[in-house]
Design a protein around this motif. Structure first.
Motif, PDB file in Angstrom:
ATOM      1  N   LYS A 151       1.048  -0.998  -0.104  1.00 44.96           N
ATOM      2  CA  LYS A 151      -0.035   0.128   0.011  1.00 44.96           C
ATOM      3  C   LYS A 151       0.821   0.713  -0.331  1.00 44.96           C
ATOM      4  CE  LYS A 151      -4.192   1.917   2.771  1.00 44.96           C
ATOM      5  NZ  LYS A 151      -3.546   2.935   2.986  1.00 44.96           N
ATOM      6  N   ARG A 152       1.938   1.509   0.723  1.00 44.18           N
ATOM      7  CA  ARG A 152       2.320   1.966   0.659  1.00 44.18           C
ATOM      8  C   ARG A 152       3.749   2.550  -0.502  1.00 44.18           C
ATOM      9  NH1 ARG A 152       4.419   1.281   6.041  1.00 44.18           N
ATOM     10  NH2 ARG A 152       6.237  -0.316   5.109  1.00 44.18           N
ATOM     11  N   ALA A 153       4.022   1.254  -0.867  1.00 48.07           N
ATOM     12  CA  ALA A 153       4.578   1.550  -1.775  1.00 48.07           C
ATOM     13  C   ALA A 153       4.305   2.481  -3.061  1.00 48.07           C
ATOM     14  CB  ALA A 153       5.247  -0.055  -2.815  1.00 48.07           C
ATOM     15  N   CYS A 154       2.585   1.744  -3.708  1.00 49.15           N
ATOM     16  CA  CYS A 154       1.896   1.966  -4.779  1.00 49.15           C
ATOM     17  C   CYS A 154       1.831   4.121  -4.733  1.00 49.15           C
ATOM     18  CB  CYS A 154       0.619   2.027  -4.188  1.00 49.15           C
ATOM     19  SG  CYS A 154       0.716   0.283  -5.542  1.00 49.15           S
ATOM     20  N   GLU A 155       1.566   4.376  -3.147  1.00 49.02           N
ATOM     21  CA  GLU A 155       1.382   6.031  -2.386  1.00 49.02           C
ATOM     22  C   GLU A 155       2.636   6.179  -2.953  1.00 49.02           C
ATOM     23  OE1 GLU A 155      -0.229   5.476   1.079  1.00 49.02           O
ATOM     24  OE2 GLU A 155      -1.798   4.493   0.541  1.00 49.02           O
ATOM     25  N   GLN A 156       3.780   6.041  -2.849  1.00 48.69           N
ATOM     26  CA  GLN A 156       5.371   6.322  -2.911  1.00 48.69           C
ATOM     27  C   GLN A 156       5.405   6.682  -4.453  1.00 48.69           C
ATOM     28  OE1 GLN A 156       8.029   3.702  -0.807  1.00 48.69           O
ATOM     29  NE2 GLN A 156       7.207   4.717   1.160  1.00 48.69           N
ATOM     30  N   GLN A 157       4.849   6.467  -5.122  1.00 51.93           N
ATOM     31  CA  GLN A 157       4.573   6.332  -6.495  1.00 51.93           C
ATOM     32  C   GLN A 157       3.750   6.433  -7.024  1.00 51.93           C
ATOM     33  OE1 GLN A 157       7.943   5.628  -8.451  1.00 51.93           O
ATOM     34  NE2 GLN A 157       8.343   4.779  -6.314  1.00 51.93           N
ATOM     35  N   ASP A 158       3.135   7.378  -6.357  1.00 53.38           N
ATOM     36  CA  ASP A 158       1.552   8.320  -7.360  1.00 53.38           C
ATOM     37  C   ASP A 158       0.828   7.642  -7.406  1.00 53.38           C
ATOM     38  OD1 ASP A 158       0.940  11.471  -7.955  1.00 53.38           O
ATOM     39  OD2 ASP A 158       0.822  10.638  -9.827  1.00 53.38           O
ATOM     40  N   SER A 159      -0.321   6.690  -6.888  1.00 54.97           N
ATOM     41  CA  SER A 159      -1.423   5.251  -6.999  1.00 54.97           C
ATOM     42  C   SER A 159      -1.556   5.287  -5.511  1.00 54.97           C
ATOM     43  CB  SER A 159      -0.462   4.674  -8.477  1.00 54.97           C
ATOM     44  OG  SER A 159       1.027   3.816  -7.781  1.00 54.97           O
ATOM     45  N   ARG A 160      -2.193   4.389  -6.195  1.00 58.01           N
ATOM     46  CA  ARG A 160      -2.935   3.627  -4.809  1.00 58.01           C
ATOM     47  C   ARG A 160      -2.975   2.205  -5.284  1.00 58.01           C
ATOM     48  NH1 ARG A 160      -9.386   4.135  -4.031  1.00 58.01           N
ATOM     49  NH2 ARG A 160      -8.469   3.581  -2.302  1.00 58.01           N
ATOM     50  N   ILE A 208      12.113  14.693 -10.456  1.00 59.97           N
ATOM     51  CA  ILE A 208      12.445  13.234 -10.934  1.00 59.97           C
ATOM     52  C   ILE A 208      11.073  12.794 -11.078  1.00 59.97           C
ATOM     53  CG2 ILE A 208      13.139  12.064  -9.209  1.00 59.97           C
ATOM     54  CD1 ILE A 208      14.961  10.386 -11.172  1.00 59.97           C
ATOM     55  N   ALA A 209      10.188  12.105 -12.026  1.00 61.04           N
ATOM     56  CA  ALA A 209       9.199  11.271 -11.966  1.00 61.04           C
ATOM     57  C   ALA A 209       8.877  10.177 -11.787  1.00 61.04           C
ATOM     58  CB  ALA A 209       8.512  11.067 -13.527  1.00 61.04           C
ATOM     59  N   LYS A 210       7.382  10.499 -10.927  1.00 64.10           N
ATOM     60  CA  LYS A 210       7.570   8.757 -10.044  1.00 64.10           C
ATOM     61  C   LYS A 210       6.648   7.669 -11.283  1.00 64.10           C
ATOM     62  CE  LYS A 210       7.012  11.526  -5.952  1.00 64.10           C
ATOM     63  NZ  LYS A 210       5.523  11.608  -4.408  1.00 64.10           N
ATOM     64  N   VAL A 211       6.947   6.468 -10.751  1.00 62.86           N
ATOM     65  CA  VAL A 211       6.188   5.687 -11.889  1.00 62.86           C
ATOM     66  C   VAL A 211       4.952   5.675 -12.711  1.00 62.86           C
ATOM     67  CG1 VAL A 211       6.345   2.946 -11.845  1.00 62.86           C
ATOM     68  CG2 VAL A 211       8.260   3.690 -11.371  1.00 62.86           C
ATOM     69  N   GLY A 212       4.529   5.765 -11.010  1.00 60.99           N
ATOM     70  CA  GLY A 212       2.649   6.407 -11.882  1.00 60.99           C
ATOM     71  C   GLY A 212       2.806   7.398 -12.107  1.00 60.99           C
ATOM     72  N   TRP A 237      16.174   8.020 -16.277  1.00 68.18           N
ATOM     73  CA  TRP A 237      15.544   7.254 -14.133  1.00 68.18           C
ATOM     74  C   TRP A 237      14.412   7.744 -13.768  1.00 68.18           C
ATOM     75  CZ3 TRP A 237      19.315   4.484 -11.969  1.00 68.18           C
ATOM     76  CH2 TRP A 237      20.392   4.539 -12.984  1.00 68.18           C
ATOM     77  N   LEU A 238      13.777   7.003 -12.980  1.00 64.03           N
ATOM     78  CA  LEU A 238      12.309   7.511 -12.553  1.00 64.03           C
ATOM     79  C   LEU A 238      13.199   7.769 -10.534  1.00 64.03           C
ATOM     80  CD1 LEU A 238       9.744   5.415 -14.246  1.00 64.03           C
ATOM     81  CD2 LEU A 238       9.634   7.915 -14.821  1.00 64.03           C
ATOM     82  N   ALA A 239      12.014   8.340  -9.477  1.00 64.07           N
ATOM     83  CA  ALA A 239      12.261   8.197  -8.377  1.00 64.07           C
ATOM     84  C   ALA A 239      12.965   7.146  -7.721  1.00 64.07           C
ATOM     85  CB  ALA A 239      11.118   9.275  -7.522  1.00 64.07           C
ATOM     86  N   ASP A 240      12.259   5.459  -8.411  1.00 68.47           N
ATOM     87  CA  ASP A 240      12.216   4.572  -7.372  1.00 68.47           C
ATOM     88  C   ASP A 240      13.877   3.999  -8.020  1.00 68.47           C
ATOM     89  OD1 ASP A 240      11.537   4.150  -9.920  1.00 68.47           O
ATOM     90  OD2 ASP A 240      10.613   2.341  -8.955  1.00 68.47           O
ATOM     91  N   GLY A 241      14.680   4.748  -9.068  1.00 69.18           N
ATOM     92  CA  GLY A 241      15.814   3.971  -9.159  1.00 69.18           C
ATOM     93  C   GLY A 241      15.865   2.816  -9.834  1.00 69.18           C
ATOM     94  N   SER A 242      14.205   2.721 -10.709  1.00 69.37           N
ATOM     95  CA  SER A 242      14.378   2.536 -12.078  1.00 69.37           C
ATOM     96  C   SER A 242      13.836   2.937 -13.718  1.00 69.37           C
ATOM     97  CB  SER A 242      13.079   1.594 -12.138  1.00 69.37           C
ATOM     98  OG  SER A 242      11.879   2.444 -12.102  1.00 69.37           O
TER      99      SER A 242
END
Length: 339
Positions: A167-176, A273-277, A295-300
């Motif tokens: 749940k937290r990982a999705c929220e950190q990537q501008d999603s849910r 830097i953009a997030k995955v979502g 690059w994206l914010a999570d390092g991917s």
């Protein structure tokens, strides 16, 4: 033979009329008829993140000493959260939605709920309940966000999230975390993913279009396959995240940057830097199409393709392609920024 014919005739003579066979059993309550509330013409309201949406609730008559209560049904905890209560003259707002909701009240019979700046967590089922002593009645409506579901796993591999971490990982990537309805819709639109992931209600699923050996075998039919409810603390899976339209823009900066330089390049342009979502949203709603890994914010490192072509990964379908999580020191990619 004669005995069978005789028994058949006796049954016809003694059997109840066909209509009575299908009558409701004595004492069984008939479906409640709405006396004061009008059944909504369209029980599903479609919207996007950032928009203003109105859920209709209109009375046909005004009973004495009535109240109208709006609440949101929460699948994650099997409860209802009160949003607003009104007696027609005054109202009171409750909960986290409080700053963004008001009653439309376009006429004296109108108790419709308006939500401004719609957020991802606003999607779901709502209830408009008329509280009138013993004559309580209600209507249900669904707020549906147009969006996209994407599978997500961290840099250290698959099946690392318990429910709360997913749940937290999705929220950190501008999603849910996606709902089951969102995941099912994504499957009907072509989402095919072998790894199981958490969804919002605490169950675990994976969507399969092409049946194959590593994904349950060739004999199983395509579908959204389910592991059911799992232990939210102990069990570990990936996540299925959901995002919708953006208020902003994702764009690409070309270069041979490491992860730290990528973030600085975005900040130099007044962006982040953009997030995955955000990248998935830009691909879905703005048709962002680039062959360049960034690059994206999570390092991917990923890139979005709306028009598949041979030199852009070679895959036949549109999508957001991934290079995984390369070393953050590697100077080989540009960066995707969000502003």
């Amino acid at each position: 033979m004669h005995r069978l014919l005789l028994l058949g005739c006796l049954w016809l003579l003694t059997a109840p009329p066909v209509s009575s066979i299908f009558q409701r059993p004595t004492g069984s309550p008939a479906p409640a008829r709405l006396q004061y509330l009008l059944e909504p013409l369209h029980p599903t309201v479609h919207t996007q993140r950032g928009a203003t949406a109105t859920l209709p609730c209109v009375l046909r008559a005004l009973p004495r000493n009535y109240r109208v209560k709006w609440s949101k049904v929460e699948p994650a905890n099997y409860g209802e959260n009160i949003i607003i209560i009104t007696n027609g003259l005054y109202h009171k707002n409750y909960g986290p939605l409080s700053p963004r909701v008001h009653l439309r009240h376009s006429h004296r019979y109108d108790a419709s709920l308006t939500i401004t700046n719609v957020a991802l967590e606003d999607e779901g089922r709502y209830r408009c309940q008329l509280v009138n002593g013993l004559d309580d009645e209600s209507v249900s409506l669904t707020l549906h966000l147009e969006g996209i579901v994407f599978p997500y796993q961290p840099s250290n591999g698959r099946y690392k999230f318990n429910y709360h971490e997913a749940k937290r990982a999705c929220e950190q990537q501008d999603s849910r975390l996606a709902t089951y309805q969102q995941l099912y819709k994504a499957w009907t639109e072509g989402l095919d993913w072998c790894n199981a992931g958490w969804i919002l209600d605490g169950t675990v699923h994976y969507p399969i279009i092409n049946s194959r050996e590593p994904c349950g075998g060739r004999l199983l039919l395509p579908g959204v396959r389910s592991y059911g409810a799992r232990d939210r603390q102990k069990d570990r899976f990936d996540a299925f995240c959901f995002t919708s339209a953006l208020k902003g823009q994702v764009y690409f900066i070309r270069g041979h940057l490491n992860f730290k330089e990528a973030g600085q390049a975005c900040r130099n342009h007044g962006a982040a830097i953009a997030k995955v979502g955000q990248l998935y949203s830009a691909w879905k709603f703005s048709q962002l199409d680039r062959c360049d890994g960034g690059w994206l914010a999570d390092g991917s490192v990923r890139y979005p393709i709306t028009t598949p072509r041979e030199r852009c990964g070679g895959l036949p379908d549109p999508g957001v392609r991934s290079f995984g999580f390369p070393s953050k020191e590697l100077r080989a990619y540009g960066t995707y920024c969000f502003v």
